[in-house]
Design a protein around this motif. Structure first.
Motif, PDB file in Angstrom:
ATOM      1  N   ARG A 149      10.179   3.365  -4.885  1.00  0.00           N
ATOM      2  CA  ARG A 149       9.387   2.144  -5.141  1.00  0.00           C
ATOM      3  C   ARG A 149      10.305   0.957  -5.405  1.00  0.00           C
ATOM      4  O   ARG A 149      10.027  -0.162  -4.969  1.00  0.00           O
ATOM      5  N   LEU A 199       0.828  -1.206   0.000  1.00  0.00           N
ATOM      6  CA  LEU A 199       0.000   0.000   0.000  1.00  0.00           C
ATOM      7  C   LEU A 199       0.863   1.256   0.000  1.00  0.00           C
ATOM      8  O   LEU A 199       0.547   2.248  -0.676  1.00  0.00           O
ATOM      9  N   ILE A 200       1.963   1.232   0.759  1.00  0.00           N
ATOM     10  CA  ILE A 200       2.894   2.369   0.754  1.00  0.00           C
ATOM     11  C   ILE A 200       3.487   2.553  -0.634  1.00  0.00           C
ATOM     12  O   ILE A 200       3.622   3.681  -1.137  1.00  0.00           O
ATOM     13  N   LYS A 201       3.818   1.435  -1.291  1.00  0.00           N
ATOM     14  CA  LYS A 201       4.403   1.502  -2.634  1.00  0.00           C
ATOM     15  C   LYS A 201       3.436   2.139  -3.620  1.00  0.00           C
ATOM     16  O   LYS A 201       3.843   2.887  -4.513  1.00  0.00           O
ATOM     17  N   VAL A 202       2.141   1.832  -3.470  1.00  0.00           N
ATOM     18  CA  VAL A 202       1.135   2.433  -4.349  1.00  0.00           C
ATOM     19  C   VAL A 202       1.170   3.954  -4.252  1.00  0.00           C
ATOM     20  O   VAL A 202       1.012   4.671  -5.250  1.00  0.00           O
ATOM     21  N   LEU A 203       1.424   4.470  -3.044  1.00  0.00           N
ATOM     22  CA  LEU A 203       1.353   5.906  -2.805  1.00  0.00           C
ATOM     23  C   LEU A 203       2.654   6.637  -3.088  1.00  0.00           C
ATOM     24  O   LEU A 203       2.652   7.875  -3.219  1.00  0.00           O
ATOM     25  N   LEU A 204       3.765   5.885  -3.186  1.00  0.00           N
ATOM     26  CA  LEU A 204       5.056   6.545  -3.393  1.00  0.00           C
ATOM     27  C   LEU A 204       5.143   7.148  -4.791  1.00  0.00           C
ATOM     28  O   LEU A 204       4.894   6.457  -5.780  1.00  0.00           O
ATOM     29  N   PRO A 205       5.544   8.420  -4.898  1.00  0.00           N
ATOM     30  CA  PRO A 205       5.618   9.051  -6.228  1.00  0.00           C
ATOM     31  C   PRO A 205       6.962   8.869  -6.916  1.00  0.00           C
ATOM     32  O   PRO A 205       7.100   9.218  -8.094  1.00  0.00           O
TER      33      PRO A 205
END
Length: 295
Positions: free
Chosen positions: A40, A29-35
Motif C-alpha cells: 500500500r 481501489l487496488i489499494k483498498v484491497l491490498l493486505p
C-alpha cells in the motif's frame, strides 16, 4: 472575453482531471484491497506522483491563461523528503492553486486535515483516502459533556491517522485563521490587525500534537493580492494581476512543543502569544508589500 477565458480554463481543468482521476481511482481501489502495508505504501508513492502531475498541468494552464504574475520572495525550501507544517493567511480559494504552484515537487504533496465525514464524499473521499490525507474526528464540548468517555479520543484517532507519516515525507497545510478573510469577519472579531483575521492556535497545536514530534520544520507563507483579488473565476478571467508570496522556514519553536493546548492554560497562553507575534509580523509585511506595490 471573460467568459471565454473561464470556459477554456474549465474545459482544460475537466479534461486534466478526467485523465488523471481515472488511473488514480483505479489504483485507489487496488489499494483498498491490498493486505500488505508495504505494498500500500509503494502504491501511495505512485498515487502521489499522479496528483503532482495533475497539479503540474494546472500550474501550466494557470500560467498561460490567467496572466497573473507570481512574485515569490524568501527562501522556498527544497525538501521533497521533509516533514513540515505549512501555515498561511487565507484570502480566497485562489490561495490553494498559488500554494500548489509554489510548492509542487519542492515539498511533499500538501495534505490538509479533513473531517472524518468527508471520507464518504463520492469519488473525492476515496481519492483523499488513497493519497493518505489524514481524517480527523472532532468532538464538541457538548458531546464530551454528555459522554465524558469521548474526551481525548479525537486526538488519539488523529494520531493513529498520522502514524503513516512518522517515517515518510509529509507537508501538512493549515490556514491558521480558520476561514477566508472578509472585512465583516474582521469587524466581528475586533481583530487588532489591518489585513488579517485573528489566528487560531488550536489547529496548529492539534497537528503538532497528533504528529508527536515528527514535524520538525514550519514553512510560514504570507499571501498578498496588492492589485485586487477574487475567487477562482477571477483568476482564470485574468482579473488578478499579481500575487506576492512571502516564504520563510524555521524549526518548530520550543514554545510549541511538549504541552497540551487543551488542558494546560500556561502552555496555551505561551503558544498563542508566539502565534500572535507571528501574525503581527505578517500584518506588517502585508502592509509593506501593499505600500511598495502602490495598493
Amino acid at each position: 472575453m471573460r467568459w471565454i477565458r473561464i470556459s477554456v480554463a474549465t474545459t482544460l481543468l475537466g479534461l486534466n482531471t478526467l485523465v488523471h482521476c481515472a488511473p488514480l481511482l483505479l489504483l485507489a481501489l487496488i489499494k483498498v484491497l491490498l493486505p500488505f502495508a508495504g505494498a500500500r505504501r509503494a502504491l501511495t508513492a505512485v498515487l502521489t506522483r499522479i496528483a503532482e502531475s495533475w497539479i503540474g498541468f494546472n500550474n501550466w494552464m494557470i500560467d498561460r491563461l490567467s496572466g497573473t504574475r507570481l512574485i515569490l520572495r524568501g527562501n522556498v525550501p527544497e525538501q521533497p523528503d521533509g516533514q513540515l507544517l505549512v501555515i498561511a493567511n487565507h484570502r480566497s480559494w485562489v490561495d490553494i492553486p498559488v500554494l500548489q504552484r509554489v510548492f509542487n515537487r519542492r515539498l511533499p504533496l500538501l495534505r490538509f486535515f479533513l473531517k472524518s465525514q468527508l471520507v464518504w464524499v463520492p469519488v473525492l473521499g476515496l481519492a483523499w483516502w488513497a493519497l493518505d490525507f489524514p481524517f480527523m474526528k472532532r468532538y464538541s464540548k457538548e458531546q464530551v459533556a454528555r459522554r465524558p468517555e469521548l474526551a481525548g479520543r479525537d486526538i488519539e484517532a488523529t494520531r493513529r491517522a498520522c502514524e503513516k507519516f512518522r517515517d515518510r515525507p509529509v507537508a501538512v497545510m493549515n490556514f491558521v485563521e480558520g476561514t477566508r478573510f472578509d472585512p465583516s469577519k474582521q469587524a466581528r472579531q475586533d481583530a487588532p490587525f489591518e489585513h488579517l483575521l485573528n489566528p487560531r492556535g488550536g489547529g496548529i497545536a492539534f497537528v503538532l500534537d497528533a504528529m508527536q514530534g515528527a514535524i520538525d520544520t514550519i514553512v510560514d507563507v504570507t499571501l498578498v493580492y496588492p492589485r485586487g483579488g477574487g475567487e477562482l473565476p477571477a483568476l482564470m478571467a485574468g482579473e488578478i494581476p499579481e500575487v506576492v508570496v512571502l516564504v520563510r522556514s524555521f524549526p518548530v519553536p520550543d514554545a510549541l512543543r511538549g504541552g497540551s493546548y487543551q488542558d494546560d492554560p500556561e502552555f496555551r497562553r505561551r503558544f498563542q502569544q508566539w502565534l500572535n507575534e507571528l501574525w503581527r509580523d505578517k500584518d506588517q509585511a502585508i502592509a509593506a508589500v501593499r505600500a511598495e506595490r502602490g495598493a
